[in-house]
Design an enzyme around this catalytic site. Structure first.
Site, PDB file in Angstrom:
ATOM      1  N   LYS A 151       0.100   9.422   1.425  1.00 59.04           N
ATOM      2  CA  LYS A 151      -0.915   8.573   0.795  1.00 59.04           C
ATOM      3  C   LYS A 151      -2.311   8.984   1.265  1.00 59.04           C
ATOM      4  CE  LYS A 151       2.409   4.846   0.260  1.00 59.04           C
ATOM      5  NZ  LYS A 151       2.997   3.577   0.722  1.00 59.04           N
ATOM      6  N   GLN A 159       2.114  -0.650   5.594  1.00 58.30           N
ATOM      7  CA  GLN A 159       3.368  -0.001   5.184  1.00 58.30           C
ATOM      8  C   GLN A 159       4.566  -0.887   5.538  1.00 58.30           C
ATOM      9  OE1 GLN A 159       3.492   2.739   3.359  1.00 58.30           O
ATOM     10  NE2 GLN A 159       5.713   2.909   3.327  1.00 58.30           N
ATOM     11  N   ASP A 191      -1.670  -2.886  -2.862  1.00 61.45           N
ATOM     12  CA  ASP A 191      -0.211  -2.824  -2.997  1.00 61.45           C
ATOM     13  C   ASP A 191       0.301  -3.851  -4.014  1.00 61.45           C
ATOM     14  OD1 ASP A 191       1.494  -1.042  -1.745  1.00 61.45           O
ATOM     15  OD2 ASP A 191       1.250  -1.967   0.219  1.00 61.45           O
TER      16      ASP A 191
HETATM   17  N1  GUN Z   1       7.479   0.706   1.447  1.00 61.94           N
HETATM   18  C1  GUN Z   1       8.138   1.219   0.387  1.00 61.94           C
HETATM   19  N2  GUN Z   1       7.354   1.217  -0.722  1.00 61.94           N
HETATM   20  C2  GUN Z   1       6.183   0.685  -0.339  1.00 61.94           C
HETATM   21  C3  GUN Z   1       4.974   0.421  -1.031  1.00 61.94           C
HETATM   22  O1  GUN Z   1       4.823   0.654  -2.231  1.00 61.94           O
HETATM   23  N3  GUN Z   1       3.972  -0.135  -0.275  1.00 61.94           N
HETATM   24  C4  GUN Z   1       4.114  -0.432   1.046  1.00 61.94           C
HETATM   25  N4  GUN Z   1       3.088  -0.986   1.682  1.00 61.94           N
HETATM   26  N5  GUN Z   1       5.231  -0.206   1.712  1.00 61.94           N
HETATM   27  C5  GUN Z   1       6.255   0.352   1.031  1.00 61.94           C
END
Ligand code: GUN
Length: 291
Positions: free
Chosen positions: A54, A98, A121
């Site tokens: 990311k 995350q 998110d």
């Molecule tokens: N863990 C798995 N997919 C995601 C996501 O799209 N965002 C976040 N913050 N954690 C994740």
């Protein structure tokens, strides 16, 4: 019939280029550089890798990436204090904590602590709540489900009145993608581990979205001829026949589905690349909201 492959890598590249151009344009007119803060608690290797991907994508799109690494024994109060600090930081337009968090941390409280206008998110209860209500628009949509919808739209799939079946009801993918399909006027059935006659229901799907992480559980004869299949799962399985000893597969038996469906996402290279592309789109939107 041989299905068309929905090339998520190419579509994600288009989205990322669009974001990069929009960032360049806004910065050229004196507006702020969009900024995304990622927060990683603990040292789960997969989560660490996703966060790095990311950050790298942000850099390539001209978005500032800020990263906060916190130890696995971080307390709830410390994590929420960090989120509050990022909420107040005007260089940070989007905040991503995350998931999953280490045991002992209350995910819902952390997500609720994020400023709803920085919730790139789309997991804040207010954003999810708005998604679930007719005529209400969330500030942000969760990236992976929004990525599925973007793939369907850019492939020209008609959702209006379509029978859509979603396999899986997770907070991150299944439930929000089902809500988004309803928003697009599809008739939606959500299937899960307690569903009776799973095969029969999946056979009704004009559009099938699978997100349970059970390798190749959906067989070719479960799929309606001509259906469009979006496979969100990416599971590493042993493949002794290959030199590397493993391969990535989805929830759908891909080779069988190729013979029945009209279009299908590959694994990898389908939905996966879209998640990051939509996150960049959301971060740009967060910066625009702050203008
Ligand atoms: N863990 C798995 N997919 C995601 C996501 O799209 N965002 C976040 N913050 N954690 C994740």
């Amino acid at each position: 019939m041989t299905a068309n492959i929905i090339n998520g890598k190419e579509i994600a590249k288009d989205v990322r280029r669009e974001v990069k151009e929009a960032v360049e344009e806004r910065v050229a007119t004196g507006k702020s550089v969009p900024g995304l803060a990622t927060v990683l608690v603990g040292s789960d290797p997969a989560s660490g890798m996703y966060v790095k991907m990311k950050q790298r994508a942000c850099n390539k799109a001209g978005i500032n990436a800020f990263h906060i690494d916190l130890p696995a024994d971080t307390s709830q109060e410390e994590l929420e204090a960090k989120v509050a600090e990022l909420n107040a930081d005007e260089n940070v337009h989007g905040i991503l904590v995350q998931l999953p968090l280490p045991d002992g941390l209350d995910e819902e409280r952390v997500l609720q602590a994020i400023d709803v206008n920085k919730d790139v998110d789309g997991f804040h209860p207010l954003n999810i709540g708005r998604l679930a209500q007719k005529g209400r628009t969330p500030v942000f949509m969760p990236a992976t489900p929004a990525g599925c919808i973007e793939l369907l739209k850019r492939t020209g799939v008609e959702l209006e009145g379509a029978n859509a079946v979603v396999l899986g009801r997770s907070n991150i993918v299944g439930m929000p993608v089902a809500l988004m399909l309803v928003e697009h006027n599809a008739t939606v059935t959500i299937c899960h581990s307690r569903t009776k006659d799973l095969k029969g229901l999946i056979q009704t799907a004009d559009v099938l979205v699978c997100a349970v992480g059970r390798p190749e559980m959906v067989k070719g004869d479960w799929i309606k001829p001509g259906a469009v299949v979006i496979d969100v799962a990416t599971v590493k399985v042993d493949a002794p026949e290959l030199e590397k000893g493993y391969k990535w597969v989805g929830d759908v038996a891909f080779d069988e589905a190729m013979e029945v469906a009209s279009a299908i996402t590959p694994v990898p290279g389908g939905v996966g690349p879209m998640t990051i592309a939509i996150l960049l789109q959301n971060t740009l939107k967060a910066a625009q909201l702050a203008d």
